[in-house]
Design an enzyme around this catalytic site. Structure first.
Site, mmCIF file in Angstrom:
data_model
loop_
_atom_site.group_PDB
_atom_site.id
_atom_site.type_symbol
_atom_site.label_atom_id
_atom_site.label_comp_id
_atom_site.label_asym_id
_atom_site.label_seq_id
_atom_site.Cartn_x
_atom_site.Cartn_y
_atom_site.Cartn_z
ATOM 1 C CG ASN A 67 -2.265 0.638 0.930
ATOM 2 O OD1 ASN A 67 -2.371 1.488 0.052
ATOM 3 N ND2 ASN A 67 -3.289 0.244 1.658
ATOM 4 C CB ALA A 108 2.659 5.742 3.207
ATOM 5 N N GLY A 112 6.171 1.567 3.205
ATOM 6 C CA GLY A 112 7.615 1.566 3.459
ATOM 7 C C GLY A 112 8.421 0.833 2.388
ATOM 8 C CD GLU A 128 6.369 4.377 -7.240
ATOM 9 O OE1 GLU A 128 6.460 4.871 -6.111
ATOM 10 O OE2 GLU A 128 5.397 3.724 -7.616
ATOM 11 C CE1 TYR A 148 -4.178 10.206 -4.247
ATOM 12 C CE2 TYR A 148 -2.013 11.138 -4.641
ATOM 13 C CZ TYR A 148 -2.810 10.064 -4.288
ATOM 14 O OH TYR A 148 -2.251 8.845 -3.977
ATOM 15 C CD GLN A 189 -3.082 5.026 -12.342
ATOM 16 O OE1 GLN A 189 -2.167 4.225 -12.504
ATOM 17 N NE2 GLN A 189 -3.277 5.635 -11.187
ATOM 18 N NE ARG A 199 2.865 1.405 -5.699
ATOM 19 C CZ ARG A 199 2.107 0.627 -4.948
ATOM 20 N NH1 ARG A 199 1.857 -0.603 -5.320
ATOM 21 N NH2 ARG A 199 1.610 1.069 -3.840
ATOM 22 C CG ASP A 204 1.997 1.409 -12.662
ATOM 23 O OD1 ASP A 204 1.895 2.001 -11.578
ATOM 24 O OD2 ASP A 204 3.010 1.493 -13.388
ATOM 25 C CG PHE A 215 10.539 -2.484 8.112
ATOM 26 C CD1 PHE A 215 9.187 -2.654 7.906
ATOM 27 C CD2 PHE A 215 11.251 -1.667 7.243
ATOM 28 C CE1 PHE A 215 8.535 -2.030 6.862
ATOM 29 C CE2 PHE A 215 10.613 -1.037 6.193
ATOM 30 C CZ PHE A 215 9.242 -1.215 6.000
HETATM 31 N N1 DCP Z 1 0.273 6.172 -7.490
HETATM 32 C C1 DCP Z 1 -0.920 6.086 -8.192
HETATM 33 N N2 DCP Z 1 -1.003 5.219 -9.238
HETATM 34 C C2 DCP Z 1 0.031 4.440 -9.577
HETATM 35 C C3 DCP Z 1 1.229 4.489 -8.857
HETATM 36 C C4 DCP Z 1 1.312 5.368 -7.806
HETATM 37 O O1 DCP Z 1 -1.876 6.792 -7.886
HETATM 38 N N3 DCP Z 1 -0.096 3.627 -10.605
HETATM 39 C C5 DCP Z 1 0.398 7.178 -6.430
HETATM 40 C C6 DCP Z 1 0.104 6.723 -5.039
HETATM 41 C C7 DCP Z 1 1.013 7.571 -4.208
HETATM 42 C C8 DCP Z 1 2.228 7.829 -5.098
HETATM 43 O O2 DCP Z 1 1.743 7.639 -6.422
HETATM 44 O O3 DCP Z 1 0.409 8.805 -3.902
HETATM 45 C C9 DCP Z 1 3.394 6.899 -4.812
HETATM 46 O O4 DCP Z 1 2.833 5.664 -4.459
HETATM 47 P P1 DCP Z 1 3.613 4.365 -4.023
HETATM 48 O O5 DCP Z 1 2.789 3.591 -3.060
HETATM 49 O O6 DCP Z 1 4.013 3.628 -5.243
HETATM 50 O O7 DCP Z 1 4.935 4.919 -3.358
HETATM 51 P P2 DCP Z 1 5.192 5.387 -1.875
HETATM 52 O O8 DCP Z 1 6.278 6.411 -1.929
HETATM 53 O O9 DCP Z 1 3.906 5.766 -1.218
HETATM 54 O O10 DCP Z 1 5.719 4.038 -1.244
HETATM 55 P P3 DCP Z 1 6.449 3.757 0.127
HETATM 56 O O11 DCP Z 1 6.111 4.837 1.101
HETATM 57 O O12 DCP Z 1 5.892 2.408 0.512
HETATM 58 O O13 DCP Z 1 7.897 3.717 -0.192
#
Ligand code: DCP
Length: 252
Positions: free
Chosen positions: A28, A30, A32, A52, A76, A87, A119, A124, A233
């Site tokens: 999901n 954020a 990590g 990414e 958003y 997308q 990812r 996607d 972690f």
């Molecule tokens: N996002 C999206 N559609 C996608 C890929 C990503 O809407 N096909 C959006 C969701 C987040 C941002 O892009 O707002 C980055 O999403 P990720 O979950 O891929 O990356 P994070 O930085 O949130 O991951 P983490 O905190 O787990 O490192």
């Protein structure tokens, strides 16, 4: 060099490239993924992270001297209008990233070299684009167009975007919400728990229940390692080492 010597070099290079395993980290927003990818990279010289391309989505048609559109923010703020465009762009930039050859450093690795992606072209489609379609933010026509070019590109480049494994960082949506708040990425300030819950269900359907309808035979066979990412972690050394050991055992 004479043609036969050139051919010899190319074959050697191809052998080296095919030794490299490709693994994606899913989970999901954020949860990590970036942090975990960095930990994996620092735990071994044979692991290399491909980040990414989020910054590209925040600055479309921009350059170092000029600011471009922030497509992540636009998506958003007005998902109905911008989800399809977002997308398309995010998947194209990911496709480019996944098609890049592994760095020379990795080709020379002693053990089993692994390229780790945050990812993939698969999440996607089967997490985000599908979710936006189900929410009505991507219209049936846009969804048909998306699926058409996505299938075409993945099939054309099947051997180069193929994954040898998936690491699924699994955590309750509430935990991700807390981490999202702590991280404070401005574009995500309006993200609600309900949205993370929907994305969580999409991850579960694809990677745990295996009930998502997948269109690629090769993807159905990719082994999935599910890790409990509800634990802290980043700060707890013991927890971190345990997770890394699980990954190493799984991919050895
Ligand atoms: N996002 C999206 N559609 C996608 C890929 C990503 O809407 N096909 C959006 C969701 C987040 C941002 O892009 O707002 C980055 O999403 P990720 O979950 O891929 O990356 P994070 O930085 O949130 O991951 P983490 O905190 O787990 O490192």
């Amino acid at each position: 060099p004479c043609p036969s010597a050139q051919l010899h070099i190319d074959t050697k290079q191809m052998d080296a490239v095919s030794r490299v395993k490709r693994v994606s980290i899913e989970g999901n927003i954020a949860v990590g993924k970036s942090t975990f990818a960095r930990l994996l990279q620092s735990s071994s010289q044979d692991w290399e992270v491909v980040q990414e391309p989020v910054s590209k989505w925040q600055n479309v048609e921009g350059s170092s001297s000029q600011t471009g559109s922030n497509l992540l923010q636009m998506m958003y703020q007005d998902p109905q209008r911008w989800s399809y465009t977002f997308q398309t762009f995010s998947c194209m930039s990911r496709m480019r990233t996944q098609l890049q050859p592994p760095p020379t450093r990795l080709l020379a690795a002693e053990g089993t070299p692994v390229q780790v992606f945050e990812r993939s072209v698969y999440s996607d489609r089967y997490i985000f684009a599908l979710n936006m379609f189900e929410l009505g933010c991507i219209s049936p026509t846009e969804w048909a167009v998306y699926q058409d070019w996505h299938s075409f590109l993945v099939e054309q480049f099947a051997h180069r975007v193929h994954l040898e494994g998936i690491i699924y960082l699994r955590a309750p949506p509430k935990t991700c919400m807390e981490r999202l708040g702590r991280r404070g990425r401005e574009e995500e300030s309006g993200v609600e728990l309900d949205y993370l819950e929907k994305l969580h269900i999409q991850h579960e359907k694809w990677l745990v229940d295996k009930s998502t309808e997948l269109h690629f035979e090769h993807l159905k066979k990719v082994p999935v390692l599910t890790l409990d990412a509800s634990v802290e972690f980043e700060t707890d050394k013991k927890v971190r080492e345990d997770l890394i050991t699980q990954v190493r055992t799984f991919f050895s």
